[in-house]
Design a protein around this motif. Structure first.
Motif, PDB file in Angstrom:
ATOM      1  N   LYS A 144       0.822  -1.215   0.000  1.00 64.67           N
ATOM      2  CA  LYS A 144       0.000   0.000   0.000  1.00 64.67           C
ATOM      3  C   LYS A 144       0.852   1.260   0.000  1.00 64.67           C
ATOM      4  O   LYS A 144       0.423   2.321   0.459  1.00 64.67           O
ATOM      5  CB  LYS A 144      -0.964   0.007   1.202  1.00 64.67           C
ATOM      6  CG  LYS A 144      -1.903  -1.173   1.255  1.00 64.67           C
ATOM      7  CD  LYS A 144      -2.767  -1.263   0.021  1.00 64.67           C
ATOM      8  CE  LYS A 144      -3.753  -2.411   0.096  1.00 64.67           C
ATOM      9  NZ  LYS A 144      -3.124  -3.734  -0.082  1.00 64.67           N
ATOM     10  N   ALA A 145       2.084   1.155  -0.509  1.00 65.19           N
ATOM     11  CA  ALA A 145       2.995   2.299  -0.615  1.00 65.19           C
ATOM     12  C   ALA A 145       3.367   2.494  -2.071  1.00 65.19           C
ATOM     13  O   ALA A 145       3.444   1.532  -2.844  1.00 65.19           O
ATOM     14  CB  ALA A 145       4.240   2.078   0.236  1.00 65.19           C
TER      15      ALA A 145
ATOM     16  N   VAL B 271      -0.280 -12.045   1.687  1.00 63.67           N
ATOM     17  CA  VAL B 271       0.037 -10.768   2.342  1.00 63.67           C
ATOM     18  C   VAL B 271      -0.769  -9.639   1.714  1.00 63.67           C
ATOM     19  O   VAL B 271      -1.236  -8.730   2.412  1.00 63.67           O
ATOM     20  CB  VAL B 271       1.549 -10.474   2.260  1.00 63.67           C
ATOM     21  CG1 VAL B 271       1.855  -9.063   2.759  1.00 63.67           C
ATOM     22  CG2 VAL B 271       2.336 -11.497   3.070  1.00 63.67           C
ATOM     23  N   ALA B 272      -0.954  -9.683   0.395  1.00 69.40           N
ATOM     24  CA  ALA B 272      -1.738  -8.649  -0.279  1.00 69.40           C
ATOM     25  C   ALA B 272      -3.199  -8.668   0.176  1.00 69.40           C
ATOM     26  O   ALA B 272      -3.829  -7.620   0.320  1.00 69.40           O
ATOM     27  CB  ALA B 272      -1.652  -8.834  -1.789  1.00 69.40           C
ATOM     28  N   GLN B 273      -3.738  -9.875   0.426  1.00 67.94           N
ATOM     29  CA  GLN B 273      -5.140 -10.000   0.815  1.00 67.94           C
ATOM     30  C   GLN B 273      -5.355  -9.666   2.290  1.00 67.94           C
ATOM     31  O   GLN B 273      -6.322  -8.995   2.651  1.00 67.94           O
ATOM     32  CB  GLN B 273      -5.630 -11.419   0.519  1.00 67.94           C
ATOM     33  CG  GLN B 273      -5.710 -11.740  -0.965  1.00 67.94           C
ATOM     34  CD  GLN B 273      -6.004 -13.200  -1.229  1.00 67.94           C
ATOM     35  OE1 GLN B 273      -6.299 -13.954  -0.307  1.00 67.94           O
ATOM     36  NE2 GLN B 273      -5.908 -13.605  -2.476  1.00 67.94           N
ATOM     37  N   ASN B 274      -4.442 -10.145   3.159  1.00 66.62           N
ATOM     38  CA  ASN B 274      -4.617  -9.933   4.599  1.00 66.62           C
ATOM     39  C   ASN B 274      -3.263 -10.008   5.298  1.00 66.62           C
ATOM     40  O   ASN B 274      -2.841 -11.084   5.727  1.00 66.62           O
ATOM     41  CB  ASN B 274      -5.562 -11.000   5.175  1.00 66.62           C
ATOM     42  CG  ASN B 274      -5.998 -10.685   6.598  1.00 66.62           C
ATOM     43  OD1 ASN B 274      -5.280 -10.042   7.355  1.00 66.62           O
ATOM     44  ND2 ASN B 274      -7.178 -11.149   6.965  1.00 66.62           N
ATOM     45  N   PRO B 275      -2.556  -8.870   5.436  1.00 67.19           N
ATOM     46  CA  PRO B 275      -1.215  -8.885   6.025  1.00 67.19           C
ATOM     47  C   PRO B 275      -1.177  -9.453   7.439  1.00 67.19           C
ATOM     48  O   PRO B 275      -0.294 -10.253   7.772  1.00 67.19           O
ATOM     49  CB  PRO B 275      -0.816  -7.402   6.014  1.00 67.19           C
ATOM     50  CG  PRO B 275      -1.670  -6.785   4.972  1.00 67.19           C
ATOM     51  CD  PRO B 275      -2.955  -7.536   4.977  1.00 67.19           C
ATOM     52  N   ALA B 276      -2.144  -9.056   8.268  1.00 68.08           N
ATOM     53  CA  ALA B 276      -2.157  -9.539   9.658  1.00 68.08           C
ATOM     54  C   ALA B 276      -2.408 -11.040   9.705  1.00 68.08           C
ATOM     55  O   ALA B 276      -1.731 -11.783  10.437  1.00 68.08           O
ATOM     56  CB  ALA B 276      -3.214  -8.786  10.460  1.00 68.08           C
ATOM     57  N   GLY B 277      -3.384 -11.502   8.907  1.00 64.99           N
ATOM     58  CA  GLY B 277      -3.684 -12.926   8.887  1.00 64.99           C
ATOM     59  C   GLY B 277      -2.526 -13.746   8.354  1.00 64.99           C
ATOM     60  O   GLY B 277      -2.240 -14.839   8.861  1.00 64.99           O
ATOM     61  N   ALA B 278      -1.842 -13.234   7.342  1.00 65.28           N
ATOM     62  CA  ALA B 278      -0.686 -13.938   6.787  1.00 65.28           C
ATOM     63  C   ALA B 278       0.415 -14.082   7.820  1.00 65.28           C
ATOM     64  O   ALA B 278       1.060 -15.131   7.932  1.00 65.28           O
ATOM     65  CB  ALA B 278      -0.161 -13.188   5.561  1.00 65.28           C
ATOM     66  N   GLN B 279       0.633 -13.035   8.624  1.00 63.40           N
ATOM     67  CA  GLN B 279       1.675 -13.090   9.649  1.00 63.40           C
ATOM     68  C   GLN B 279       1.297 -14.066  10.750  1.00 63.40           C
ATOM     69  O   GLN B 279       2.152 -14.779  11.297  1.00 63.40           O
ATOM     70  CB  GLN B 279       1.910 -11.704  10.233  1.00 63.40           C
ATOM     71  CG  GLN B 279       3.180 -11.576  11.048  1.00 63.40           C
ATOM     72  CD  GLN B 279       3.521 -10.137  11.344  1.00 63.40           C
ATOM     73  OE1 GLN B 279       2.659  -9.262  11.280  1.00 63.40           O
ATOM     74  NE2 GLN B 279       4.775  -9.878  11.671  1.00 63.40           N
ATOM     75  N   ILE B 280       0.026 -14.142  11.077  1.00 65.48           N
ATOM     76  CA  ILE B 280      -0.437 -15.052  12.129  1.00 65.48           C
ATOM     77  C   ILE B 280      -0.174 -16.508  11.768  1.00 65.48           C
ATOM     78  O   ILE B 280       0.216 -17.316  12.609  1.00 65.48           O
ATOM     79  CB  ILE B 280      -1.938 -14.826  12.403  1.00 65.48           C
ATOM     80  CG1 ILE B 280      -2.134 -13.474  13.098  1.00 65.48           C
ATOM     81  CG2 ILE B 280      -2.519 -15.953  13.244  1.00 65.48           C
ATOM     82  CD1 ILE B 280      -3.580 -13.068  13.256  1.00 65.48           C
ATOM     83  N   VAL B 281      -0.358 -16.847  10.490  1.00 63.59           N
ATOM     84  CA  VAL B 281      -0.156 -18.238  10.067  1.00 63.59           C
ATOM     85  C   VAL B 281       1.303 -18.540   9.727  1.00 63.59           C
ATOM     86  O   VAL B 281       1.615 -19.611   9.220  1.00 63.59           O
ATOM     87  CB  VAL B 281      -1.049 -18.586   8.861  1.00 63.59           C
ATOM     88  CG1 VAL B 281      -2.520 -18.428   9.222  1.00 63.59           C
ATOM     89  CG2 VAL B 281      -0.705 -17.719   7.651  1.00 63.59           C
ATOM     90  N   GLY B 282       2.193 -17.593   9.984  1.00 64.71           N
ATOM     91  CA  GLY B 282       3.624 -17.875   9.851  1.00 64.71           C
ATOM     92  C   GLY B 282       4.278 -17.441   8.567  1.00 64.71           C
ATOM     93  O   GLY B 282       5.432 -17.789   8.310  1.00 64.71           O
TER      94      GLY B 282
END
Length: 290
Positions: free
Chosen positions: A34-35, A174-185
């Protein structure tokens, strides 16, 4: 008249294919982080100058070898630039604005460096393939055919990468859901860096392809940056499919406006179409409301 129109259509398709390759890279960066990367056009010039150095200094005439040598260099440079300049900013508030500022500074630094190293004179590359295909009254340069094939091939390779590799699927996540992607490793920081590096390769490759048709200049990347931004906004910010459609539409528009009115009217026409589209559909052709 009919032959001229066909020539314009072919020119629009060829330019549109290269614009698509480069615009997808810019869309990829925005879709993941988003930059906005203001140095994107300077990376286009970097690809052209890198190929020119290999051709002129190393005296290598094979474009196959030029691509083999250039792509890893662009990939590594893109990765290192992201790690050194962009990654530290993500730990701060409003980091997207700071990224825009630092990439703007990087663009000015690179453009002035090109002028110091290579001079203000325009550089050019020889045709990737000499000769032309003649079908009746139509004449199509082999160079244009190869550029079109390589551009479409690059886009298809990128699509395969996104859909069939672990890194590509991580980029999509990561493009769809950065927080969710990080949660699943999923290693989000690596994905950001990889995305920046891949986009650098895509726009640098476009620089190598277009250096055969147009000249490479220290500030020539700004025109490409504007066109890539228009395509990205017109297609829908973050939408890769929208960028592909928009690239070919605007490539055709550029060819017809340049043919009928002159090249000075091209950017005016592009922005007119962009503003009209955004007034009717603010999210772009295939963008979605955030």
């Amino acid at each position: 008249m009919f032959v001229e129109i066909i020539d314009v259509i072919i020119s629009g398709m060829i330019n549109g294919s290269v614009y698509a390759l480069m615009a997808v890279g810019l869309t990829l960066i925005y879709g993941v982080s988003k930059a906005f990367n203001f140095a994107y056009g300077s990376f286009y010039s970097m690809g052209g100058y890198l190929a020119w150095m290999i051709f002129s200094v190393a005296v290598i005439n094979s474009y196959f070898i030029i691509f083999i040598l250039s792509i890893p260099v662009l990939l590594v440079l893109g990765y290192l630039i992201e790690k050194v300049l962009v990654a530290p900013l993500r730990k701060r508030d409003d980091w997207e604005i700071k990224v825009m500022m630092i990439t703007l500074g990087l663009a000015l630094l690179l453009d002035n460096s090109y002028q110091v190293l290579f001079g203000a004179r325009m550089k050019s590359l020889p045709s990737i393939l000499e000769g032309s295909l003649e079908i009746g009254e139509f004449i199509l340069a082999y160079q244009d055919i190869v550029i079109f094939i390589l551009s479409i091939g690059g886009i298809l390779l990128f699509r395969w990468f996104l859909n069939n590799t672990r890194t590509g699927m991580s980029v999509r996540a990561v493009a769809q859901n950065p927080a969710g992607a990080q949660i699943v490793g999923i290693p989000k920081e690596f994905v950001f860096s990889a995305t920046f590096a891949i986009s650098t390769v895509m726009v640098g490759t476009g620089g190598i392809l277009l250096a055969q048709k147009y000249f490479v200049t220290p500030t020539g990347g700004w025109d490409i940056l504007v066109k890539a931004w228009v395509i990205t906004a017109f297609g829908g910010m973050g939408s890769i499919k929208g960028s592909l459609y928009a690239a070919f539409i605007l490539g055709m528009l550029e060819a017809f406006v340049g043919w009928y009115f002159g090249m000075t009217w091209v950017l005016i026409a592009l922005f007119a179409v962009l503003l009209t589209t955004l007034a009717i559909r603010p999210q772009g052709l295939m963008g979605k409301w955030g």
